[in-house]
Design a protein around this motif. Structure first.
Motif, short mmCIF file in Angstrom:
data_model
loop_
_atom_site.label_atom_id
_atom_site.label_comp_id
_atom_site.label_asym_id
_atom_site.label_seq_id
_atom_site.Cartn_x
_atom_site.Cartn_y
_atom_site.Cartn_z
N GLY A 103 -57.77 -13.10 40.04
CA GLY A 103 -56.54 -12.33 39.88
C GLY A 103 -56.45 -11.54 38.59
N VAL A 104 -57.50 -11.53 37.78
CA VAL A 104 -57.47 -10.81 36.51
C VAL A 104 -58.35 -9.56 36.63
CG1 VAL A 104 -57.93 -10.91 34.03
CG2 VAL A 104 -57.15 -12.97 35.25
N PRO A 105 -57.80 -8.36 36.42
CA PRO A 105 -58.63 -7.15 36.48
C PRO A 105 -59.61 -7.11 35.31
CG PRO A 105 -56.41 -6.63 35.71
CD PRO A 105 -56.38 -8.07 36.13
N PRO A 106 -60.57 -6.22 35.31
CA PRO A 106 -61.57 -6.17 34.22
C PRO A 106 -60.92 -6.15 32.84
CG PRO A 106 -62.20 -4.69 35.99
CD PRO A 106 -60.84 -5.20 36.34
N ASP A 107 -61.34 -7.09 32.00
CA ASP A 107 -60.82 -7.22 30.63
C ASP A 107 -59.31 -7.48 30.60
OD1 ASP A 107 -63.35 -6.81 29.51
OD2 ASP A 107 -63.09 -4.64 29.57
N GLY A 108 -58.74 -7.90 31.72
CA GLY A 108 -57.30 -8.17 31.77
C GLY A 108 -56.46 -6.91 31.71
N GLU A 109 -57.04 -5.74 32.00
CA GLU A 109 -56.35 -4.47 31.83
C GLU A 109 -55.99 -3.87 33.19
OE1 GLU A 109 -58.35 -1.86 29.16
OE2 GLU A 109 -58.74 -3.44 27.70
N ALA A 110 -54.68 -3.84 33.47
CA ALA A 110 -54.19 -3.39 34.77
C ALA A 110 -54.44 -1.91 35.02
CB ALA A 110 -52.70 -3.68 34.90
#
Length: 287
Positions: A157-164
């Motif tokens: 559920g986390v996009p790449p590097d946590g960046e939406a």
């Protein structure tokens, strides 16, 4: 315990002293920065702000900075991003450590969106929840995926590097639909009028049809884009901050329709102070 903090945005630097006992900002001061600032002018402003805080030598500092940035080394990587180009390859940590009369102890850097999310998690709208997605909506889409007080950069559920902003919706990155520039562009294409987001929001409140249609489409799209991430991350709360989120009362309904799942929606308690609190909390827990 009081922690000195610097929070750097696209057009400002905020210097602050944060109390960990009360999770509050004791004092703060905002300094102007231009996106095309020279490295010398940037350092001068940074050191002016840091000196204003006036803390003893050996203090642990938290510094929130937008990416692209090497957070472990304190070196900027702003190449071709339209801001802080003079800091590409520049050692911000070294400039701070050597420039202050009272030499800092550890200097801990983190992403500005993460600092916002951690601040809202510790003392704001996400307080009391285990897993939270915190967004800043404005010139772009900033995000923090926080689990048990830790900002996640990978995992379910986390996009790449946590960046939406890396999330793709409608064949383009999310910022092409939800950011300030995207909303303004879409409204101009729809009506021929060049209005800012707060003006479009005012038209929504007055019941103007083109504005309502665009608004509902935009924030339903945000919900649809986020829905699988919210589900897979197991988020209990979704927090909105940033300038666009100032119209949260108008955003909530179309956003919930797009999400189509049971998650608490909240406006940020304090968009201005949350990044300062988050940077302080991160600094002392990471140092």
């Amino acid at each position: 315990m009081n922690v000195p903090v610097l929070e750097i945005g696209g057009s400002h630097l905020t210097a602050a002293l944060v109390s960990l006992e009360g999770l509050r900002v004791v004092r703060s001061r905002r300094f102007h920065l231009e996106p095309d600032v020279s490295s010398a002018a940037f350092v001068a402003t940074m050191l002016e702000g840091a000196a204003w805080i006036d803390v003893p030598a050996g203090s642990t500092w938290g510094v929130a900075v937008p990416g692209p940035f090497e957070y472990d080394t304190g070196v900027g990587r702003y190449a071709g991003v339209g801001k802080f180009e003079s800091l590409n390859g520049f050692d911000v940590r070294q400039a701070l450590v050597t420039g202050l009369a009272q030499t800092p102890g550890q200097v801990v850097f983190l992403n500005d969106a993460d600092s916002f999310g951690l601040g809202e998690y510790a003392a704001g709208a996400a307080k009391g929840f285990t897993r939270a997605v915190c967004l800043t909506l404005g010139t772009g889409v900033g995000s923090a995926f926080v689990a048990d007080g830790v900002s996640m950069s990978a995992g379910p559920g986390v996009p790449p590097d946590g960046e939406a902003h890396f999330i793709v919706w409608g064949g383009a990155e999310l910022e092409e639909t939800v950011s300030r520039r995207a909303i303004r562009r879409a409204y101009a294409e729809k009506t021929g009028e060049n209005l800012d987001v707060h003006e479009i929001a005012a038209l929504v409140r007055r019941g103007t049809s083109p504005a309502i249609e665009l608004w509902n489409h935009t924030f339903r799209a945000l919900g649809e884009a986020l829905s699988p991430y919210v589900r897979d991350f197991g988020a209990e709360v979704l927090v909105l901050g940033g300038s666009v989120a100032g119209s949260f009362d108008l955003i909530e309904a179309p956003l919930r329709k797009g999400l189509a799942r049971d998650v608490v929606l909240r406006a940020a308690v304090d968009t201005e102070h949350a990044p300062l609190i988050g940077a302080a909390v991160y600094a002392v827990t990471t140092a």
